[in-house]
Write a protein that holds these residues in place. Structure first.
Motif, PDB file in Angstrom:
ATOM      1  N   GLU A 197       0.698  -1.243  -0.038  1.00 17.56           N
ATOM      2  CA  GLU A 197      -0.078   0.023   0.051  1.00 17.56           C
ATOM      3  C   GLU A 197       0.857   1.058  -0.009  1.00 17.56           C
ATOM      4  OE1 GLU A 197      -3.790  -1.813   2.387  1.00 17.56           O
ATOM      5  OE2 GLU A 197      -2.325  -0.632   3.504  1.00 17.56           O
TER       6      GLU A 197
ATOM      7  N   PRO B 281      -4.656  -0.716  -5.603  1.00 14.69           N
ATOM      8  CA  PRO B 281      -5.499  -1.205  -4.431  1.00 14.69           C
ATOM      9  C   PRO B 281      -6.029  -2.629  -4.718  1.00 14.69           C
ATOM     10  CG  PRO B 281      -5.704   1.110  -4.767  1.00 14.69           C
ATOM     11  CD  PRO B 281      -5.099   0.508  -5.869  1.00 14.69           C
TER      12      PRO B 281
ATOM     13  N   VAL C  50      -3.354  -5.223  -4.292  1.00 17.33           N
ATOM     14  CA  VAL C  50      -3.090  -5.395  -2.817  1.00 17.33           C
ATOM     15  C   VAL C  50      -4.227  -6.257  -1.870  1.00 17.33           C
ATOM     16  CG1 VAL C  50      -2.874  -4.220  -0.682  1.00 17.33           C
ATOM     17  CG2 VAL C  50      -1.915  -3.307  -2.577  1.00 17.33           C
TER      18      VAL C  50
ATOM     19  N   SER D 277       4.366   8.113   0.962  1.00 18.14           N
ATOM     20  CA  SER D 277       3.932   7.154  -0.128  1.00 18.14           C
ATOM     21  C   SER D 277       3.777   7.664  -1.535  1.00 18.14           C
ATOM     22  CB  SER D 277       2.572   6.671   0.071  1.00 18.14           C
ATOM     23  OG  SER D 277       1.976   5.886  -1.041  1.00 18.14           O
TER      24      SER D 277
END
Length: 890
Positions: free
Chosen positions: A329, A335, A338, A601
C-alpha cells in the motif's frame, strides 16, 4: 502462460472486490488427504502451486505433485520442473543474454526456421544499473559528470538494448539512472500475486522470478520466491523451458525479540550470514519465521533476503503478512492487487499471523534479535563477520599475515600527509542490500549531520560516494534535510546504480594510487555492499569491509582501520575536544522520527509513474530496427558470438575426453570474480591488447562487466583476475599459466590458443566452493571458449555448476576426501575422462585416468555433477541454448 490439465481437480474460484479469479487450491490437496500440505514451509507451498498449475504429464506429473505435497524433511532427492512467472535482468548480464537471443534469431534463420520463434514467452524486465562508474565524486556536479561519461562509454550497448526493446515481445527496459534492479523490483515490479488471462479467465498465482543477478533473492523479503540463475538458464526460462531443480531442504530460521539500541539491519544480516555459513545451507532454501518478524520492517526483511548468496542459500524467504500488505500500500501498488494478495494468501494457507502454527522444516536455527551488535565483514569475504570492537585487531592480524610487522608510510605527492597501511581510501554508500533500507540511510545522514555540526571532516585521502538504489532515496534524504550534510562530507550523489559494490568504484586519485603502488600498501575500503571479494572493489585495495551506511560515514571521518571506533576518538571537534562515535550516532528514536517525517507514499508513486521513460540521453539514442540485429563488425562492445556456428539440426554423440591438459589448478573459494572479473581491464593483459589493437584508448577501456556483449574481450578476460593464483605457476598472481609440455610461462588466454591450435582439450582443477559469488554466465561461457571440456573440483557453487552444464562443460567432483593436494597435481599431467560415451546418467561416477610426466598412471572415480535428466539433455546438445534452439526449430 499455458496452464496444465488439472488432473487433480484443484482449480477453484476466488472473488475479491467484485472481480473473479481462478486459482489452483492447496486446500483441495489437503481435502484429498495430503494433510502434510498444511505444515509445509511457505516457500515449498509456492513450488507446489507451481507444479499443480503446470501439471501436464510431460514436464510435471501427478506423481511429482503428490511427492511434493507429501514432502518429508528428510526425504529423498526429487527433481522437479519449475516455471517462474517472470525474469529479471541487469545490464551486465542482460546484454549478453540479449546478444544470445539475437544470435539465436540468426541461427534460426540459418536452420530454415522462423526467427519470431525466438521471443520471450515470460515477461522480462531489464534494469540498466551496472554501468555507471564513480569517476567523479565529492562535488555537486559528480552525478551529471558520471552520467555523461556513462552514456559516452556505453552508447553501443545502449543502442543494442534499445533495439531489443522494440524487437522482442514481453521485454521491457528500465533506463539508466532509475535505480538498482533489485530495489526497483521490490519497490515497483514485484506484485506478490501475479495474474494472467487464460481462455478468457483471469488466473491468480504467486509472483515468482529468476534473475540474472544472484541478489535477485532480495525480493524474497516481499514473499516473492526468486533467486539468481545464470544468464544461460534465464534465457531458457524466457523461451518457455522449465528450470530443472531438486526439491530443496528448507532451513527454518526463527527470529525472536527486537534489535537493540545502536544495532542496524546491516549488523543483523552480517550476523545471519555468519550463522548460516557455519551451518551450511548451499543449495537449500532458508525460511524466516517466529515472533521477531513482527519487529522487522519490509526493508529489513529485504536486506536479509538480499544476502542469500553470501550465506550460500538458494533463497531467504519471508511469508506474506500484515507488513507485506502495509508495504504494498505504501509503495503505491494498485489497491485491487493489494486486496487480491491478502485474499489469495489466506485462501492458500500462505498467510502468516501470530496464531499460525510453525511450518515443519528440515532443520532449524534461532536468533534473538536483541543479541545483535555492531559488526563489519572482511577483509575479503562477506561471511567473515568482525565485531566493530574487534575490527582494529582483525586488521592488524591481516597485516601480520601479509608479513607486515608494522604499518608503513609513504608520502603523497602534492599533499601534506602520508598514506599508511590500514588507511581507508574508499568509503561508499552503495548496493541494493542497504540503499533499499531507509532506516540505515537516514542513520547515515544523521551521523553526517552530527559530525558536521561538531566540525568533523572527511579525511583527504578518502574517496567517498553515495549511489542510491532508487530515486526515492534522494527524495527522502532531501526532505529530511540530510543531503547538505552528506554533501559536506563528500557523500554527494554519484549515480543510481551498483557502483562500488560491483567494482565500478572508478580510479583512485593519481597521487593516492601512486603512493599505494610505491609502498605496496595494504589500504582498505569500507562499503555498504554485499561483496568484498579479492580484486573486486579496486585493484589498489587489498582489504575490503562491508558495513552499515552510518559506519561507512564514520570510517570516512576516521580514515583508517587502525582505530577502535568503539573506544578511540574519531576526530577532533571545532572546540578542540575529541569526538567519539557515540557522540555522532543517532538513537533509534531519532532515526524513526526522521523517517516518519520524510518518507511518503507519494514519493514512490511519483518516481515510478514514468519508470520506463528515461533521461533525455536515453531517448536520444538511435538504433536499428528489424527482427534480426544488424551486427557492427567494428563494435568492441557487441559482437555475434560463435556458439551456433555450423550447428546441425540434430546433436552428435557425446564422447569421452582424452589427452586433456590442465589450464589451471586453483585453490578453494575460487569466485566468479576470479574466473570472469567484472572490473578494470589492464593495458598489458590479453583483453587490453585486443582493445588497443582496435584503437580503443586505455581511458575508454571501461570494464569487463560493461563489455560482456563482446566474446572476444570476455574470453581474453577469463581467469584474468589480478588476484588469481594458479598453482601451476607458483609465485605468480593474475591470469598466467605454464604451457605443457614445454614448461613455458604465459597468459592463460595465450596458452589456451596454443592448445586449441594443436587440438588439445583442457581441464580446470580446483578446490572447494568453485564458482562461488555472482551468477555470472561469462564464467562458464569464457571457460568454454578457451577450450575447457571439464572442471574437476572438490565442490561447486550451485549457480556456477548449473552454468557449466548449460555451456556443455562437464563438472566433476572429487570423491572420498580426494583433492588436487592428495593427488599431488602440479599441471604436468594428462587427463582421460571415460564413461561418458557408455551412457551418461545424472550423478553417475566417471573414470578419470591421470598420466604423470614420468609415465606413472593413476585412476580415480569422480562424481559427475550433471544432476538431472534435463541437464543430461543439455549436455548432449552441447549446452542449453543449442537444445532450446533445436527444440524451437523442430
Amino acid at each position: 502462460m499455458a496452464v496444465g490439465i488439472d488432473t487433480l481437480k484443484t482449480r477453484r474460484t476466488l472473488s475479491v472486490g467484485g472481480a473473479s479469479y481462478d486459482y489452483f487450491s492447496l486446500q483441495a490437496l489437503i481435502d484429498a488427504g495430503h494433510s502434510n500440505v498444511a505444515r509445509l514451509p511457505m516457500s515449498l507451498k509456492v513450488l507446489l502451486e507451481n507444479l499443480l498449475r503446470y501439471q501436464d504429464e510431460r514436464t510435471v506429473s501427478v506423481a511429482d505433485v503428490k511427492a511434493l505435497a507429501d514432502w518429508q524433511p528428510a526425504g529423498d532427492e526429487k527433481e522437479i520442473a519449475y516455471r517462474p512467472a517472470r525474469v529479471l535482468m541487469q545490464d551486465f548480464t542482460g546484454v549478453p543474454a540479449v546478444v544470445d537471443l539475437a544470435a539465436m534469431r540468426d541461427a534460426m534463420v540459418a536452420l530454415g526456421g522462423d526467427p519470431q520463434k525466438i521471443n520471450p514467452l515470460s515477461p522480462v524486465d531489464l534494469v540498466i544499473d551496472h554501468s555507471v562508474m564513480v569517476d567523479h565524486f565529492g562535488t555537486p556536479q559528480a552525478f551529471t559528470d558520471n552520467v555523461k561519461l556513462e552514456f559516452e562509454r556505453n552508447h553501443e550497448r545502449y543502442a543494442f538494448l534499445r533495439w531489443g526493446q522494440s524487437a522482442f515481445n514481453n521485454f521491457r527496459v528500465v533506463p539508466p539512472g532509475t535505480g538498482i534492479c533489485h530495489q526497483v523490483n521490490v519497490e515497483y515490479l514485484a506484485q506478490v500475486v501475479w495474474t494472467a488471462t487464460e481462455d478468457g479467465k483471469t488466473v491468480a498465482y504467486p509472483d515468482t522470478c529468476v534473475g540474472t543477478d544472484s541478489h535477485t533473492t532480495m525480493v524474497n523479503g516481499l514473499a516473492v520466491l526468486g533467486w539468481g540463475v545464470g544468464g544461460i538458464e534465464a534465457e531458457a526460462a524466457m523461451l518457455g523451458q522449465p528450470v530443472s531443480m531438486l526439491v530443496p531442504d528448507v532451513v527454518g530460521f526463527k527470529l525472536t525479540g527486537k534489535l537493540p539500541e545502536g544495532a542496524t539491519a546491516t549488523d543483523l544480516v552480517l550476523t545471519v550470514t555468519q550463522m548460516l555459513r557455519k551451518l551450511g545451507v548451499v543449495g537449500k532454501f532458508v525460511e524466516f519465521y517466529g515472533p521477531g518478524l513482527d519487529n522487522l520492517s519490509l526493508a529489513d526483511r529485504s536486506t536479509i533476503a538480499n544476502m542469500a548468496p553470501e550465506y550460500g542459500a538458494t533463497c531467504g524467504f519471508f511469508p506474506i503478512d500484515a507488513e507485506t500488505i502495509r508495504y504494498l500500500e505504501f509503495t503505491g501498488r494498485d489497491p485491487a492487487r493489494v486486496q487480491l494478495v491478502e485474499a489469495y494468501a489466506k485462501a492458500q494457507g500462505m498467510w502468516r499471523d501470530a496464531g499460525s502454527p510453525d511450518p515443519v522444516f528440515t532443520t532449524t536455527l534461532a536468533l534473538d534479535l536483541g543479541t545483535v551488535v555492531p559488526s563489519m565483514a572482511g577483509p575479503k569475504r562477506p561471511q567473515d563477520r568482525v565485531l566493530l570492537s574487534d575490527a582494529k585487531g582483525s586488521f592488524s592480524k591481516t597485516l601480520a599475515d601479509a608479513g607486515v610487522p608494522a604499518p608503513r608510510k609513504v608520502a603523497v605527492e602534492g599533499s601534506n600527509y602520508e598514506l599508511t597501511d590500514g588507511d581507508v581510501v574508499i568509503t561508499a554508500i552503495t548496493s541494493c542490500t542497504n540503499t533499499s533500507n531507509p532506516s540505515v540511510l537516514i542513520a547515515a545522514g544523521l551521523v553526517a549531520k552530527k559530525a558536521v555540526e561538531l566540525g568533523l571532516e572527511r579525511k583527504p585521502w578518502v574517496k567517498s560516494s553515495l549511489a542510491p538504489g532508487s530515486q526515492v532515496v534522494t527524495d527522502y534524504l532531501e526532505k529530511a534535510g540530510l543531503t547538505p550534510y552528506l554533501d559536506k562530507l563528500g557523500f554527494n550523489l554519484v549515480g543510481y546504480g551498483c557502483t562500488t559494490c560491483i567494482g565500478n568504484s572508478g580510479p583512485l586519485a593519481d597521487p593516492i594510487a601512486a603512493a599505494v603502488e610505491k609502498g605496496d600498501l595494504t589500504v582498505a575500503a569500507v562499503l555498504s555492499g554485499n561483496r568484498n571479494f579479492e580484486g573486486r572493489i579496486s585493484p589498489h585495495v587489498k582489504a575490503n569491509y562491508l558495513a552499515s551506511p552510518p559506519l561507512v560515514v564514520a570510517y570516512a571521518l576516521a580514515g583508517t582501520m587502525t582505530l577502535d571506533l568503539t573506544t578511540d576518538a574519531i576526530g577532533t571537534g571545532k572546540d578542540g575536544k575529541p569526538v567519539y562515535l557515540k557522540d555522532i550516532w543517532p538513537s533509534n528514536a531519532e532515526i524513526q522520527a526522521a523517517l516518519e517525517a520524510s518518507l511518503t507514499s507519494d514519493m514512490f508513486k511519483s518516481r515510478y509513474g514514468n519508470v520506463f521513460h528515461g533521461p533525455d540521453e536515453w531517448r536520444a539514442i538511435e538504433t536499428t530496427t528489424g527482427e534480426t540485429y544488424v551486427w557492427d563488425g567494428g563494435s568492441t562492445y557487441v559482437q555475434n558470438p560463435p556458439y551456433f556456428v555450423g550447428m546441425a539440426k540434430e546433436p552428435g554423440a557425446v564422447s569421452d575426453i582424452r589427452k586433456a591438459r590442465p589450464l589451471a589448478i586453483l585453490g578453494d573459494s575460487i569466485t566468479t570474480d576470479h574466473i570472469s572479473p567484472a572490473g578494470s581491464i589492464k593495458k598489458d593483459s590479453p583483453g587490453g591488447s585486443y582493445l588497443l589493437e582496435h584503437q580503443v584508448r586505455p581511458i575508454d577501456f571501461n570494464s569487463y562487466g560493461a563489455r560482456r556483449g563482446n566474446h572476444e574481450v570476455m574470453m581474453r578476460g577469463t581467469f584474468a583476475n589480478i588476484r588469481l593464483k594458479n598453482e601451476m605457476a607458483p609465485g605468480t598472481s593474475g591470469g598466467v599459466t605454464v604451457y605443457q609440455p614445454s614448461g613455458e610461462g604465459m597468459f592463460i588466454y595465450d596458452a589456451a590458443q596454443k592448445y586449441k591450435a594443436e587440438g588439445t582439450p583442457l581441464v580446470i582443477v580446483a578446490g572447494k566452493e568453485y564458482g562461488t559469488g555472482s551468477s555470472r554466465d561469462w564464467a562458464a561461457k569464457g571457460t568454454l571458449l578457451l577450450g575447457v571440456k571439464a572442471v574437476i573440483a572438490e565442490s561447486f557453487e550451485r549457480i556456477h555448476r548449473s552454468n557449466l552444464v548449460g555451456m556443455g562443460i562437464l563438472p566433476l567432483q572429487f570423491k572420498d576426501g580426494m583433492s588436487r593436494q592428495t593427488l599431488g597435481l602440479d599441471g604436468t599431467e594428462v587427463f582421460d575422462i571415460t564413461g561418458v560415451e557408455a551412457g551418461l546418467k545424472p550423478r553417475m561416477d566417471l573414470t578419470v585416468t591421470i598420466t604423470r610426466a614420468n609415465g606413472t598412471v593413476e585412476t580415480i572415480q569422480a562424481l559427475c555433477r550433471i544432476d538431472t535428466l534435463d541437464e543430461v539433455e543439455y549436455y548432449r546438445h552441447g549446452g542449453i541454448l543449442p537444445y532450446v534452439l533445436r527444440s524451437l526449430a523442430s
